[in-house]
Design a protein around this motif. Structure first.
Motif, PDB file in Angstrom:
ATOM      1  N   THR A 180     -19.550   0.124  -6.112  1.00 54.24           N
ATOM      2  CA  THR A 180     -18.669  -0.754  -5.279  1.00 54.24           C
ATOM      3  C   THR A 180     -18.043  -0.045  -4.223  1.00 54.24           C
ATOM      4  O   THR A 180     -18.008   1.142  -4.113  1.00 54.24           O
ATOM      5  N   PHE A 181     -18.166  -0.884  -3.178  1.00 51.63           N
ATOM      6  CA  PHE A 181     -17.799  -0.353  -1.926  1.00 51.63           C
ATOM      7  C   PHE A 181     -16.343  -0.359  -1.668  1.00 51.63           C
ATOM      8  O   PHE A 181     -15.681  -1.205  -2.116  1.00 51.63           O
ATOM      9  N   VAL A 182     -15.998   0.445  -0.838  1.00 52.19           N
ATOM     10  CA  VAL A 182     -14.436   0.884  -0.473  1.00 52.19           C
ATOM     11  C   VAL A 182     -14.197   0.081   0.825  1.00 52.19           C
ATOM     12  O   VAL A 182     -15.129   0.312   1.750  1.00 52.19           O
ATOM     13  N   VAL A 183     -13.355  -0.601   0.797  1.00 51.24           N
ATOM     14  CA  VAL A 183     -12.929  -1.606   2.097  1.00 51.24           C
ATOM     15  C   VAL A 183     -12.319  -0.662   2.911  1.00 51.24           C
ATOM     16  O   VAL A 183     -12.556  -0.451   4.110  1.00 51.24           O
ATOM     17  N   SER A 184     -11.077  -0.132   2.204  1.00 49.99           N
ATOM     18  CA  SER A 184     -10.417   0.616   3.319  1.00 49.99           C
ATOM     19  C   SER A 184      -9.716   1.926   2.230  1.00 49.99           C
ATOM     20  O   SER A 184      -9.402   1.782   1.155  1.00 49.99           O
ATOM     21  N   THR A 185      -9.523   3.060   2.835  1.00 49.26           N
ATOM     22  CA  THR A 185      -9.204   4.439   2.220  1.00 49.26           C
ATOM     23  C   THR A 185      -7.607   4.289   2.292  1.00 49.26           C
ATOM     24  O   THR A 185      -7.398   4.700   3.678  1.00 49.26           O
ATOM     25  N   LEU A 186      -6.710   3.987   1.402  1.00 52.14           N
ATOM     26  CA  LEU A 186      -5.341   4.387   1.415  1.00 52.14           C
ATOM     27  C   LEU A 186      -5.064   5.972   1.536  1.00 52.14           C
ATOM     28  O   LEU A 186      -4.394   6.281   2.373  1.00 52.14           O
ATOM     29  N   ARG A 187      -5.610   6.501   0.656  1.00 48.58           N
ATOM     30  CA  ARG A 187      -5.457   8.032   0.778  1.00 48.58           C
ATOM     31  C   ARG A 187      -6.598   8.764   0.349  1.00 48.58           C
ATOM     32  O   ARG A 187      -7.310   8.248  -0.658  1.00 48.58           O
ATOM     33  N   HIS A 188      -7.019   9.827   1.028  1.00 43.59           N
ATOM     34  CA  HIS A 188      -8.119  10.675   0.448  1.00 43.59           C
ATOM     35  C   HIS A 188      -7.587  12.182   0.719  1.00 43.59           C
ATOM     36  O   HIS A 188      -7.767  12.761   1.606  1.00 43.59           O
ATOM     37  N   ALA A 205     -16.363  17.125   2.493  1.00 41.85           N
ATOM     38  CA  ALA A 205     -17.522  16.237   2.283  1.00 41.85           C
ATOM     39  C   ALA A 205     -18.913  16.830   2.817  1.00 41.85           C
ATOM     40  O   ALA A 205     -19.970  16.182   2.209  1.00 41.85           O
ATOM     41  N   GLU A 241       0.812  -1.153   0.066  1.00 40.01           N
ATOM     42  CA  GLU A 241       0.083  -0.094   0.042  1.00 40.01           C
ATOM     43  C   GLU A 241       0.909   1.336  -0.162  1.00 40.01           C
ATOM     44  O   GLU A 241       0.792   2.066  -0.720  1.00 40.01           O
ATOM     45  N   LEU A 280     -12.564  11.800   7.854  1.00 39.59           N
ATOM     46  CA  LEU A 280     -14.013  11.260   7.388  1.00 39.59           C
ATOM     47  C   LEU A 280     -14.192  10.075   8.450  1.00 39.59           C
ATOM     48  O   LEU A 280     -15.265   9.988   8.513  1.00 39.59           O
ATOM     49  N   THR A 313     -17.713   4.699   2.148  1.00 37.38           N
ATOM     50  CA  THR A 313     -17.116   5.305   0.790  1.00 37.38           C
ATOM     51  C   THR A 313     -17.751   4.406  -0.334  1.00 37.38           C
ATOM     52  O   THR A 313     -17.287   3.296  -0.359  1.00 37.38           O
ATOM     53  N   LEU A 355       1.030   4.558  -2.673  1.00 37.00           N
ATOM     54  CA  LEU A 355       1.087   5.947  -2.330  1.00 37.00           C
ATOM     55  C   LEU A 355       2.261   7.090  -2.718  1.00 37.00           C
ATOM     56  O   LEU A 355       2.086   7.846  -2.887  1.00 37.00           O
ATOM     57  N   SER A 386      -3.843  10.853  -5.993  1.00 44.27           N
ATOM     58  CA  SER A 386      -4.690  11.783  -4.826  1.00 44.27           C
ATOM     59  C   SER A 386      -5.366  10.998  -4.039  1.00 44.27           C
ATOM     60  O   SER A 386      -5.539  11.263  -2.675  1.00 44.27           O
ATOM     61  N   GLN A 387      -5.818   9.879  -4.509  1.00 39.08           N
ATOM     62  CA  GLN A 387      -6.739   8.956  -3.938  1.00 39.08           C
ATOM     63  C   GLN A 387      -6.256   7.469  -3.983  1.00 39.08           C
ATOM     64  O   GLN A 387      -6.251   7.135  -5.268  1.00 39.08           O
ATOM     65  N   ALA A 388      -6.469   6.655  -3.298  1.00 36.73           N
ATOM     66  CA  ALA A 388      -6.436   5.424  -3.365  1.00 36.73           C
ATOM     67  C   ALA A 388      -7.268   4.507  -2.503  1.00 36.73           C
ATOM     68  O   ALA A 388      -7.347   4.649  -1.258  1.00 36.73           O
ATOM     69  N   TYR A 389      -8.095   3.725  -2.906  1.00 35.17           N
ATOM     70  CA  TYR A 389      -8.951   2.916  -2.393  1.00 35.17           C
ATOM     71  C   TYR A 389      -8.971   1.631  -2.629  1.00 35.17           C
ATOM     72  O   TYR A 389      -8.539   0.967  -3.737  1.00 35.17           O
ATOM     73  N   PHE A 390      -8.849   0.622  -1.436  1.00 38.66           N
ATOM     74  CA  PHE A 390      -9.089  -0.725  -1.685  1.00 38.66           C
ATOM     75  C   PHE A 390     -10.450  -1.342  -1.822  1.00 38.66           C
ATOM     76  O   PHE A 390     -11.316  -0.867  -0.693  1.00 38.66           O
ATOM     77  N   THR A 391     -10.874  -1.879  -2.652  1.00 37.71           N
ATOM     78  CA  THR A 391     -12.322  -2.158  -2.900  1.00 37.71           C
ATOM     79  C   THR A 391     -12.678  -3.606  -3.028  1.00 37.71           C
ATOM     80  O   THR A 391     -12.146  -4.169  -3.012  1.00 37.71           O
ATOM     81  N   MET A 392     -14.079  -3.734  -2.618  1.00 29.25           N
ATOM     82  CA  MET A 392     -14.548  -5.156  -2.959  1.00 29.25           C
ATOM     83  C   MET A 392     -14.706  -5.321  -4.315  1.00 29.25           C
ATOM     84  O   MET A 392     -14.796  -4.286  -5.055  1.00 29.25           O
TER      85      MET A 392
END
Lengths: 161, 161
Positions: free
Chosen positions: B133-141, A145, A81, B56, B64, A85, A91-97
Motif C-alpha cells: 500500500t502506498f502512502v499518499v501523505s504522512t500526517l505524523r512520523h 531511516a 487530520e 524524510l 513510504t 493526531l 505515533s504514526q499516521a498515514y493517508f494511503t491509497m
DNA sequence: AATGAAATCGACCAGCA
DNA sequence: TGCTGGTCGATTTCATT
C-alpha cells in the motif's frame, strides 16, 4: 521511573533537545540532578543512545497496534487530520491509497489505553469503521531511516555522478 | 547534499550519537567541517532538532510503503526475521496477529527502490505473498512516542499513587 | 538518593589562512 | 574548506544533606 523521570523524558520529546540547561528551564529540575537521572535512565536501558531514543518495552509502551481507518474523508477538512493526531498514543499516521484510507500506528502502555484509542478514533465523525491488528513482536522500530541502508546505496542514490 | 553529508548522516544513525569527535573518528571528516556541515543541514531543514531526527521528505526518502507479508513462518526460524531486516529500506517490521503475518514499513527514495524492496521480500523462501500500500501523505512520523501523550496521562500511567 | 560547587573537557563560534 | 583560539555549556568529581 518516577514522576521526575517522566517529566524529563517528556520534555526531551517535546523540546527535541537533550540539553541539560534547556531541560532545567522546562522542568525546574536542577541541572546536576538531570545528569544524575539521565545517567540512570541510560544504564537501565530505557534510553538507548546519545539521541535519546526510547526503548519502548523498557519504558512501558509495550503494546503496539495498527489501526486501519475507513473514512468519509475526501481531502477537504484539514481539521480531520488534526483530530486524528490529537488521539493519545498515535505515533504514526498515514493517508494511503487503496481500500482503507488511513493507517495509524500506536504505542500504548496497556489494553485499557487500547480501548480508549479505538473509542477515540471511532468517535471522530468522518470515521466509518476501524480495523485493529495487534503486534505480537516488533522486529524493528527505527526512526533513523538511514540505518537500514548500506552506505553505498545511499551514495549512489543521493549523489550525482 | 553531497557525499560528505550522506556519510555524516549515516554515521549519526549507525553510531547513535551526534558527537563531532566520534563522527570524526568514523568519517575522517575534520571536526570543524562536521560543525559546518551539520549547521547547514539544520538550516536547510534536513535535520529537525538537536536529536538529529531526519525530515524524510527533505532527505529524499519521500516514498513510504506499507507491505503486508503472508508467510509460511511458524516462529521457528530466527534467521527468517533477520532476512527481512536485511532488506534495504525497512524502517519498521512487526509480527502481527490476524490474516497477514508481518507488516513492514519502508521509506524509499524512488519507485525503482520500491520495486527492489518488493522483489527482495518476495525472494525470501518463507514469504508466500505480499500486498503493498502506498502512502499518499504522512500526517505524523514520530519516533518519540511520548510526544503524542499528555504529561498527565504519562504520570497517571507510569507512577503508582 | 539528590543537590550544589568546583574543575575539566568537549562543543561551538568567529575570524583567518 | 579547514584551522586556531576563545567562550560557553556539558560533564565529572567531590562534599554535603
Amino acid at each position: 521511573m518516577d514522576e521526575r523521570d517522566i517529566r524529563l523524558l517528556k520534555a526531551i520529546s517535546d523540546l527535541g533537545t537533550g540539553s541539560p540547561e534547556r531541560l532545567n528551564e522546562e522542568t525546574d529540575i536542577p541541572v546536576s540532578t538531570i545528569h544524575y537521572r539521565l545517567n540512570n535512565l541510560q544504564e537501565s536501558g530505557i534510553i538507548q543512545n546519545d539521541l535519546y531514543d526510547l526503548d519502548l518495552e523498557e519504558v512501558g509502551l509495550d503494546v503496539t497496534v495498527l489501526v486501519q481507518l475507513s473514512t468519509d474523508y475526501h481531502g477537504t477538512h484539514h481539521d480531520f487530520e488534526e483530530t486524528i493526531l490529537e488521539v493519545e498514543g498515535v505515533s504514526q499516521a498515514y493517508f494511503t491509497m487503496g481500500q482503507t484510507d488511513f493507517v495509524v500506528i500506536a504505542h500504548l502502555p496497556d489494553r485499557e489505553l487500547v480501548e480508549r484509542l479505538i473509542t477515540d478514533l471511532e468517535r471522530i465523525d468522518e470515521v466509518r469503521s476501524t480495523n485493529s491488528t495487534f503486534v505480537v513482536s516488533t522486529l524493528r522500530h527505527s526512526t533513523r531511516a538511514f540505518e537500514s541502508y548500506e552506505l553505498e546505496t545511499l551514495l549512489s542514490e543521493f549523489t550525482a555522478e
